[in-house]
Enzyme design. Structure first.
Site, PDB file in Angstrom:
ATOM      1  N   PHE A 138      11.384   5.750  13.388  1.00  0.00           N
ATOM      2  CA  PHE A 138       9.687   5.421  12.884  1.00  0.00           C
ATOM      3  C   PHE A 138       9.146   5.188  13.978  1.00  0.00           C
ATOM      4  O   PHE A 138       9.554   4.577  15.091  1.00  0.00           O
ATOM      5  CB  PHE A 138      10.114   4.395  12.096  1.00  0.00           C
ATOM      6  CG  PHE A 138       8.284   4.206  11.586  1.00  0.00           C
ATOM      7  CD1 PHE A 138       8.124   5.058   9.530  1.00  0.00           C
ATOM      8  CD2 PHE A 138       7.537   3.422  12.158  1.00  0.00           C
ATOM      9  CE1 PHE A 138       7.004   4.417   9.377  1.00  0.00           C
ATOM     10  CE2 PHE A 138       6.037   3.201  11.901  1.00  0.00           C
ATOM     11  CZ  PHE A 138       5.956   3.865  10.997  1.00  0.00           C
ATOM     12  N   ASP A 223      10.535   3.990  22.793  1.00  0.00           N
ATOM     13  CA  ASP A 223       9.651   3.705  21.555  1.00  0.00           C
ATOM     14  C   ASP A 223      10.255   2.313  20.867  1.00  0.00           C
ATOM     15  O   ASP A 223      11.357   2.039  21.207  1.00  0.00           O
ATOM     16  CB  ASP A 223       9.543   4.469  20.093  1.00  0.00           C
ATOM     17  CG  ASP A 223       8.737   3.649  19.013  1.00  0.00           C
ATOM     18  OD1 ASP A 223       8.352   2.591  19.524  1.00  0.00           O
ATOM     19  OD2 ASP A 223       8.381   4.105  18.465  1.00  0.00           O
ATOM     20  N   LYS A 252       3.919  -4.242  18.733  1.00  0.00           N
ATOM     21  CA  LYS A 252       3.973  -5.831  17.802  1.00  0.00           C
ATOM     22  C   LYS A 252       4.145  -6.944  18.818  1.00  0.00           C
ATOM     23  O   LYS A 252       2.719  -7.392  17.835  1.00  0.00           O
ATOM     24  CB  LYS A 252       5.171  -4.773  17.183  1.00  0.00           C
ATOM     25  CG  LYS A 252       5.405  -4.174  16.049  1.00  0.00           C
ATOM     26  CD  LYS A 252       6.739  -4.007  15.482  1.00  0.00           C
ATOM     27  CE  LYS A 252       6.293  -3.424  13.903  1.00  0.00           C
ATOM     28  NZ  LYS A 252       6.300  -1.995  14.141  1.00  0.00           N
TER      29      LYS A 252
HETATM   30  C1  PLP Z   1       6.032  -0.866  13.757  1.00  0.00           C
HETATM   31  C2  PLP Z   1       6.283   0.850  14.043  1.00  0.00           C
HETATM   32  C3  PLP Z   1       5.238   1.867  15.009  1.00  0.00           C
HETATM   33  C4  PLP Z   1       4.166   2.050  14.528  1.00  0.00           C
HETATM   34  O1  PLP Z   1       3.238   0.657  15.117  1.00  0.00           O
HETATM   35  P1  PLP Z   1       1.926   0.139  13.738  1.00  0.00           P
HETATM   36  O2  PLP Z   1       1.102  -0.884  15.308  1.00  0.00           O
HETATM   37  O3  PLP Z   1       1.716   0.016  13.472  1.00  0.00           O
HETATM   38  O4  PLP Z   1       1.251   1.010  14.194  1.00  0.00           O
HETATM   39  C5  PLP Z   1       5.750   2.534  15.493  1.00  0.00           C
HETATM   40  N1  PLP Z   1       7.711   2.780  16.104  1.00  0.00           N
HETATM   41  C6  PLP Z   1       8.424   1.446  15.522  1.00  0.00           C
HETATM   42  C7  PLP Z   1       9.787   1.645  16.266  1.00  0.00           C
HETATM   43  C8  PLP Z   1       8.182   0.793  14.998  1.00  0.00           C
HETATM   44  O5  PLP Z   1       8.536  -0.087  14.510  1.00  0.00           O
END
Ligand code: PLP
Length: 410
Positions: A138, A223, A252
């Site tokens: 994700f 990420d 986050k």
């Molecule tokens: C939450 C998340 C995103 C997206 O972040 P947003 O602030 O909602 O755009 C991307 N990568 C990972 C691993 C995430 O957990």
């Protein structure tokens, strides 16, 4: 008489675009690991805003930093300098790699979009543009990041998707090898998959990726939006693996609850994005930077990396005991305070029952129940949560046993 909860949910139904499936509670205030709803009911918050509130709710030192900064400057455009952005970049690069540099934005998707643009620009003169990402990953909801996301349910209906993304299997080095072409610019991977069901990368996989990318002159991008900022007991999850990326994303928990994202680039990629190539109006503003600096300080001074390790172990051990006791709990996995329990049926049922008795947890990837408590969660709160999970599982299993008995009797 309509309740506050009914009034608020009605407003949403009428006026808010319905792109979320919300739970029927209205939150009004929080303190530490506890949060209260409009009916005065208290919950133990083991989601923490989906890994955002790493200091819990309303940490006094975070509030003080935000208040002080708001009284001086809330916003400074990137036309000018302000001290906080420089200090924060110094702090983050120092935690990651010496000689690194930072770019600031406002969300995880925006940070990953920055990584993708960085990879494209780096690859441009090499005539390479493909980014390999993992199935079940994700990376966000913008067009590029939902394409990077290796899940068709996130992509469905938004075709045609941007070109240049290739998928491989997570924790399968051969699969990544066979996805490499003469157009490959970068590999993007979550060191611990979050939305995919809390799946840590294998050590061999990340180390193998590093060697592979070095051999083929491909960028390795991580990420760390969910698993970064202390969540796994290290500042960044890759530090559990002894592997350094060429750049990585954060968001986050970066500013303790204020919206903020960042890319931290190692020296190799630190100067790829030159003036005119990338920008973000709100990125790295003084208020978010002050909140992030305070968040880092609190994590350091309150020993929260160690607490995340200790409480993570305590919680996982307790969950494992429950998994030994209840057959619907199949596996406990994760790192630090990023924890998933794999069930043999939909996790939403358990999530709803836990909410009813006052524990917020999150159903993920259909059959995984995810826990992301604040990094300063206390031992007593872990025990309280385990008791609640035990109670709910006992009832859940009791019913399942009853049904099985009835079926047998028929
Ligand atoms: C939450 C998340 C995103 C997206 O972040 P947003 O602030 O909602 O755009 C991307 N990568 C990972 C691993 C995430 O957990």
């Amino acid at each position: 008489m309509t309740s506050k909860t009914e009034k608020v949910t009605a407003l949403f139904e009428q006026h808010v675009i319905p792109c979320y499936a919300r739970k029927p509670i209205v939150l009004t205030r929080g303190k530490g690991t506890k949060v209260w709803d409009a009916d005065g009911k208290v919950y133990l918050d083991f989601i923490a805003g989906i890994a955002v509130l790493n200091l819990g709710h309303s940490h006094p030192r975070l509030l003080q930093a935000i208040n002080e900064q708001a009284g001086q400057l809330i916003h400074v455009s990137n036309l000018y300098y302000h001290e906080n952005q420089g200090l924060l970049a110094e702090a983050l690069a120092g935690l990651a790699f010496p000689g690194g540099k930072c770019f600031f934005c406002n969300s995880g998707a925006e940070a990953n979009e920055t990584l993708i643009k960085l990879a494209r620009l780096w690859g441009h003169e090499r005539k390479r543009y493909e980014v390999i990402t993992m199935r079940n990953s994700f990376h966000g909801r913008t067009l590029a990041t939902l394409t990077a996301t290796g899940q068709s349910k996130v992509q469905k209906g938004f075709e045609p998707l941007p070109a240049g993304f290739v998928y491989a299997d997570f924790n399968n080095l051969d699969s990544v090898k066979s996805a490499i072409t003469d157009k490959t610019a970068a590999v993007l991977v979550e060191p611990v998959q979050g939305e995919g069901g809390v799946i840590p990368a294998d050590k061999d996989f990340l180390q193998g990726l590093r060697a592979l990318c070095d051999e083929k002159d491909i960028l390795l991008l991580f990420d760390e939006v969910q698993c970064g900022m202390g969540r796994t007991g290290e500042w960044f999850a890759f530090q559990n693996y002894g592997v350094l990326p060429d750049a990585f994303s954060l968001a986050k928990a970066l500013a303790g609850g204020l919206p903020m994202g960042a890319v931290i680039a190692a020296p190799k990629t630190a100067d790829v994005l030159q003036a005119g190539k990338h920008a973000s109006t709100f990125g790295g503003g003084p208020l978010a930077c002050a909140a992030s600096l305070a968040t880092i300080k609190v994590i350091q001074e309150e020993g929260l990396l160690q607490n995340a390790k200790d409480m993570g172990e305590k919680f996982r051990n307790g969950l494992q005991k429950l998994a030994d006791k209840y057959e619907h709990l199949k596996e406990v996995r994760g790192a630090g305070l990023m924890i998933g329990v794999v069930l043999d049926k939909p996790a939403k049922e358990l999530e709803a029952k836990l909410m009813e008795i006052g524990l917020l947890a999150l159903a993920t990837a259909e059959k995984v129940l995810r826990f992301l408590p604040p990094l300063n969660v206390k031992p007593a709160e872990i025990e309280e949560a385990l008791d609640m999970i035990d109670d709910v599982c006992a009832e859940w299993h009791g019913k399942a046993a009853d049904v099985a008995e009835m079926q047998k009797a028929e």
